[in-house]
Design a protein around this motif. Sequence first.
Motif, PDB file in Angstrom:
ATOM      1  N   PRO A  66     -12.996   1.588 -49.182  1.00 31.68           N
ATOM      2  CA  PRO A  66     -12.040   0.921 -50.071  1.00 31.68           C
ATOM      3  C   PRO A  66     -12.460   1.116 -51.535  1.00 31.68           C
ATOM      4  CG  PRO A  66     -12.790  -0.547 -48.324  1.00 31.68           C
ATOM      5  CD  PRO A  66     -13.679   0.664 -48.284  1.00 31.68           C
TER       6      PRO A  66
ATOM      7  N   PRO B  31     -12.991  -0.150 -55.524  1.00 39.52           N
ATOM      8  CA  PRO B  31     -13.141  -1.334 -56.371  1.00 39.52           C
ATOM      9  C   PRO B  31     -12.018  -1.381 -57.403  1.00 39.52           C
ATOM     10  CG  PRO B  31     -14.655   0.374 -57.064  1.00 39.52           C
ATOM     11  CD  PRO B  31     -13.941   0.906 -55.855  1.00 39.52           C
TER      12      PRO B  31
ATOM     13  N   TYR C 188     -28.261  -7.156 -61.274  1.00 37.85           N
ATOM     14  CA  TYR C 188     -27.165  -6.597 -60.511  1.00 37.85           C
ATOM     15  C   TYR C 188     -26.598  -7.721 -59.660  1.00 37.85           C
ATOM     16  CZ  TYR C 188     -24.448  -3.299 -57.771  1.00 37.85           C
ATOM     17  OH  TYR C 188     -23.419  -2.610 -57.201  1.00 37.85           O
ATOM     18  N   TYR C 189     -25.270  -7.851 -59.533  1.00 37.32           N
ATOM     19  CA  TYR C 189     -24.246  -7.032 -60.127  1.00 37.32           C
ATOM     20  C   TYR C 189     -24.183  -7.218 -61.641  1.00 37.32           C
ATOM     21  CZ  TYR C 189     -21.637 -11.419 -60.069  1.00 37.32           C
ATOM     22  OH  TYR C 189     -21.250 -12.715 -60.257  1.00 37.32           O
TER      23      TYR C 189
ATOM     24  N   MET D 129     -24.496  -0.238 -43.509  1.00 37.48           N
ATOM     25  CA  MET D 129     -24.554  -1.004 -44.752  1.00 37.48           C
ATOM     26  C   MET D 129     -26.010  -1.327 -45.043  1.00 37.48           C
ATOM     27  SD  MET D 129     -23.044  -4.785 -45.305  1.00 37.48           S
ATOM     28  CE  MET D 129     -21.403  -4.201 -45.581  1.00 37.48           C
TER      29      MET D 129
ATOM     30  N   LEU E 156     -26.035  -3.936 -52.896  1.00 42.58           N
ATOM     31  CA  LEU E 156     -25.330  -3.685 -51.637  1.00 42.58           C
ATOM     32  C   LEU E 156     -24.754  -2.276 -51.675  1.00 42.58           C
ATOM     33  CD1 LEU E 156     -24.522  -5.397 -49.083  1.00 42.58           C
ATOM     34  CD2 LEU E 156     -22.252  -5.525 -50.117  1.00 42.58           C
TER      35      LEU E 156
ATOM     36  N   HIS F 274     -23.902   1.577 -48.969  1.00 34.99           N
ATOM     37  CA  HIS F 274     -23.903   2.226 -47.655  1.00 34.99           C
ATOM     38  C   HIS F 274     -24.945   3.332 -47.641  1.00 34.99           C
ATOM     39  CE1 HIS F 274     -19.620   1.183 -45.967  1.00 34.99           C
ATOM     40  NE2 HIS F 274     -20.396   0.137 -46.082  1.00 34.99           N
TER      41      HIS F 274
ATOM     42  N   PRO G 220     -16.400 -12.384 -59.026  1.00 28.77           N
ATOM     43  CA  PRO G 220     -16.874 -11.407 -60.005  1.00 28.77           C
ATOM     44  C   PRO G 220     -17.694 -10.275 -59.391  1.00 28.77           C
ATOM     45  CG  PRO G 220     -18.041 -13.500 -60.196  1.00 28.77           C
ATOM     46  CD  PRO G 220     -16.909 -13.728 -59.261  1.00 28.77           C
ATOM     47  N   ASP G 221     -18.268 -10.518 -58.242  1.00 28.15           N
ATOM     48  CA  ASP G 221     -19.086  -9.493 -57.593  1.00 28.15           C
ATOM     49  C   ASP G 221     -18.268  -8.585 -56.666  1.00 28.15           C
ATOM     50  OD1 ASP G 221     -18.698 -11.901 -56.339  1.00 28.15           O
ATOM     51  OD2 ASP G 221     -20.752 -12.106 -55.612  1.00 28.15           O
TER      52      ASP G 221
ATOM     53  N   ALA H   8     -15.977  -6.282 -56.950  1.00 33.69           N
ATOM     54  CA  ALA H   8     -15.855  -4.845 -57.228  1.00 33.69           C
ATOM     55  C   ALA H   8     -17.100  -4.083 -56.769  1.00 33.69           C
ATOM     56  CB  ALA H   8     -15.633  -4.610 -58.719  1.00 33.69           C
ATOM     57  N   PHE H   9     -18.224  -4.773 -56.723  1.00 28.81           N
ATOM     58  CA  PHE H   9     -19.484  -4.122 -56.366  1.00 28.81           C
ATOM     59  C   PHE H   9     -19.765  -4.208 -54.865  1.00 28.81           C
ATOM     60  CE2 PHE H   9     -19.492  -5.748 -60.645  1.00 28.81           C
ATOM     61  CZ  PHE H   9     -19.694  -4.581 -61.356  1.00 28.81           C
ATOM     62  N   GLU H  10     -18.881  -4.892 -54.151  1.00 26.01           N
ATOM     63  CA  GLU H  10     -19.072  -5.033 -52.706  1.00 26.01           C
ATOM     64  C   GLU H  10     -17.929  -4.437 -51.902  1.00 26.01           C
ATOM     65  OE1 GLU H  10     -19.927  -9.061 -51.723  1.00 26.01           O
ATOM     66  OE2 GLU H  10     -21.544  -9.210 -53.179  1.00 26.01           O
ATOM     67  N   LYS H  11     -16.727  -4.433 -52.481  1.00 24.71           N
ATOM     68  CA  LYS H  11     -15.541  -4.032 -51.722  1.00 24.71           C
ATOM     69  C   LYS H  11     -15.663  -2.652 -51.068  1.00 24.71           C
ATOM     70  CE  LYS H  11     -10.552  -3.581 -52.009  1.00 24.71           C
ATOM     71  NZ  LYS H  11      -9.431  -3.223 -52.900  1.00 24.71           N
ATOM     72  N   PRO H  12     -16.215  -1.639 -51.752  1.00 25.28           N
ATOM     73  CA  PRO H  12     -16.286  -0.322 -51.102  1.00 25.28           C
ATOM     74  C   PRO H  12     -17.127  -0.328 -49.824  1.00 25.28           C
ATOM     75  CG  PRO H  12     -16.664  -0.122 -53.468  1.00 25.28           C
ATOM     76  CD  PRO H  12     -16.696  -1.590 -53.146  1.00 25.28           C
ATOM     77  N   TYR H  13     -17.938  -1.372 -49.640  1.00 27.52           N
ATOM     78  CA  TYR H  13     -18.895  -1.356 -48.529  1.00 27.52           C
ATOM     79  C   TYR H  13     -18.511  -2.293 -47.386  1.00 27.52           C
ATOM     80  CZ  TYR H  13     -20.911   0.744 -52.572  1.00 27.52           C
ATOM     81  OH  TYR H  13     -21.073   1.537 -53.690  1.00 27.52           O
ATOM     82  N   SER H  14     -17.337  -2.920 -47.505  1.00 28.40           N
ATOM     83  CA  SER H  14     -16.787  -3.744 -46.422  1.00 28.40           C
ATOM     84  C   SER H  14     -17.755  -4.794 -45.875  1.00 28.40           C
ATOM     85  CB  SER H  14     -16.318  -2.841 -45.269  1.00 28.40           C
ATOM     86  OG  SER H  14     -15.456  -1.838 -45.737  1.00 28.40           O
ATOM     87  N   PRO H  15     -18.337  -5.617 -46.746  1.00 29.49           N
ATOM     88  CA  PRO H  15     -19.180  -6.678 -46.200  1.00 29.49           C
ATOM     89  C   PRO H  15     -18.318  -7.711 -45.483  1.00 29.49           C
ATOM     90  CG  PRO H  15     -18.878  -7.015 -48.558  1.00 29.49           C
ATOM     91  CD  PRO H  15     -18.211  -5.703 -48.215  1.00 29.49           C
ATOM     92  N   ALA H  16     -18.790  -8.161 -44.346  1.00 27.39           N
ATOM     93  CA  ALA H  16     -18.126  -9.218 -43.590  1.00 27.39           C
ATOM     94  C   ALA H  16     -19.230 -10.199 -43.235  1.00 27.39           C
ATOM     95  CB  ALA H  16     -17.490  -8.644 -42.333  1.00 27.39           C
TER      96      ALA H  16
END
Lengths: 136, 393
Positions: free
Chosen positions: A14, A16, A47-48, A88, A100, A102, B134-135, B137-145
Amino acid sequence: MSQANQKQAEHRLPSPVANPENKAFLEAAQKDELLLKHCNSCKESHYYPRTICPHCGSDDTTWIKSAGVGEIYSYTVMRRGVEVPFAMAYVKLQEGISMLTHLTNCDFDSIRVGQKVRVVFQETQDGQKTHLFEPV
Amino acid sequence: MSFAANKYDACIAGIYEHPLRVAPDHTVAQLHAEVAQGALQDAGLTLDDVDGYFCAGDAPGMGPVSMVDYLGLKKLRYLDSTDTGGSSYLTHVNHAARAIAAGQCKVALITLAGRPKSEGSSGTQVRSQWASAPDFAFEKPYSPAPLNTYAMCAMRHMYEFGTTSEQLAWIKVAASHHAQHNPNAALKDVLTVDDVLNSPMIADPLHRADCCVVTDSGGALVVVHPDIAKSLKKPVVTMMGAGETTKGQMGGKVDLTYSGLAWAAPLAFKEAKLTPEQIRYASIYDSFTITVLIQLEDLGFCKKGEGGKFVEGGQLISGKGKLAFNTDGGGLCNNHPANRGGMTKVIEAVRQLRGEAHPAVQVPNLEFALASGIGGALGTRHGASVLIMGRLQ
Ligand SMILES: [Zn+2]
């Protein structure tokens, strides 16, 4: 398990969404650069990224270019309930902070905590680039 | 303000857990109303007695603004919609008790309901807060659940302390021993360590059986002023101490081996003037087996890193081990309503203190009980809340 050898490339990442605080970070990724925020007051990176330093509260923060190398702090391979398995991880950078991400270009069954990794960039679903890490 | 200064400051007088685990023909608001009625009836009160109302951000519509009107609460003078995910309801008890002690209200109603089973396993529908985080954008590409971030906590715990999958499995085994006595439990089969290890690997190192159930359902609590509690027919459960906090990625200084309870639990024990050694029953939030293990350490039942040794061999089985936990079967086997297990943690702790747990799992002559909750995701950001309660002698 043959699934475990799937490469990250087959998992559609996905994208950002840009905002004023992350714009520089996302733009740098398009040029294969990993940026971090560094605080001129407490001399620590964070970070972030954000405008005000979460460690000391100073707004004297600047972007620095990360060396993009570190080690796996922890990881998991998501094997079920997703279209394609993916790995992940939190990677702890040489700069001392964890992010975080991959893991890619690796056999998912041979990943280990503590393994040395380096940053690579890969396209997301709509062609933006984002950072991942691969074993050194 | 401290409960310990006066054990009579606030009491939990009503509890109710919805018996359904799948509710396709209910609305979420209707489930809230049914559990509200159930808990008030348990306390010997009615909706007309309620002057304080608490729900979290996943309640229908505009939270309390919608639900107070739906429920027809007419005497309301205090409300709170703190949302820390599954730990919200423990935090609501803490806030309600302090509001009562401060004279802000006398009868506080706390409700939870949801239909993740009927609406899809992602849970109740309100999740817009993630998109605005706020975080994100920095997590969405990695699909955290939740699942994969808890899995990373387990992986790191194993790496640092040598915790094993067998040890984690003992937590599910103990919960399953309790669930066999609960006719409403979603899973009633008694499991072995091998059963857990032979279930499919979902996110290394967590197997399917390391995960909680997904259930439609709900629950409610009534917290009252001691003057009211004394006039009711149920045994009186009093608040003794509480602590709450949140923990995130701390600017990148990530440490997945402990939860916010490491900070909140000492406050609760200090306020209650008790030590972990005095607790013989604990409701420990059990979204995953690793959630329990890390909390046991952070609550002080054992040292950091020794949770694996603490739980193995059935030490959490009531009547057999050194600490009885989740005697209703917990989120792992009984019920995890709306993907938010904090409500049922408090309910079973109160059942234990009243002596109303199933006889096969009831801890005899129980004086104190603890309930703890983790909300959100342990590996990224979470709320952490703990309550220590006592039975009025
Ligand atoms: Zn700073």
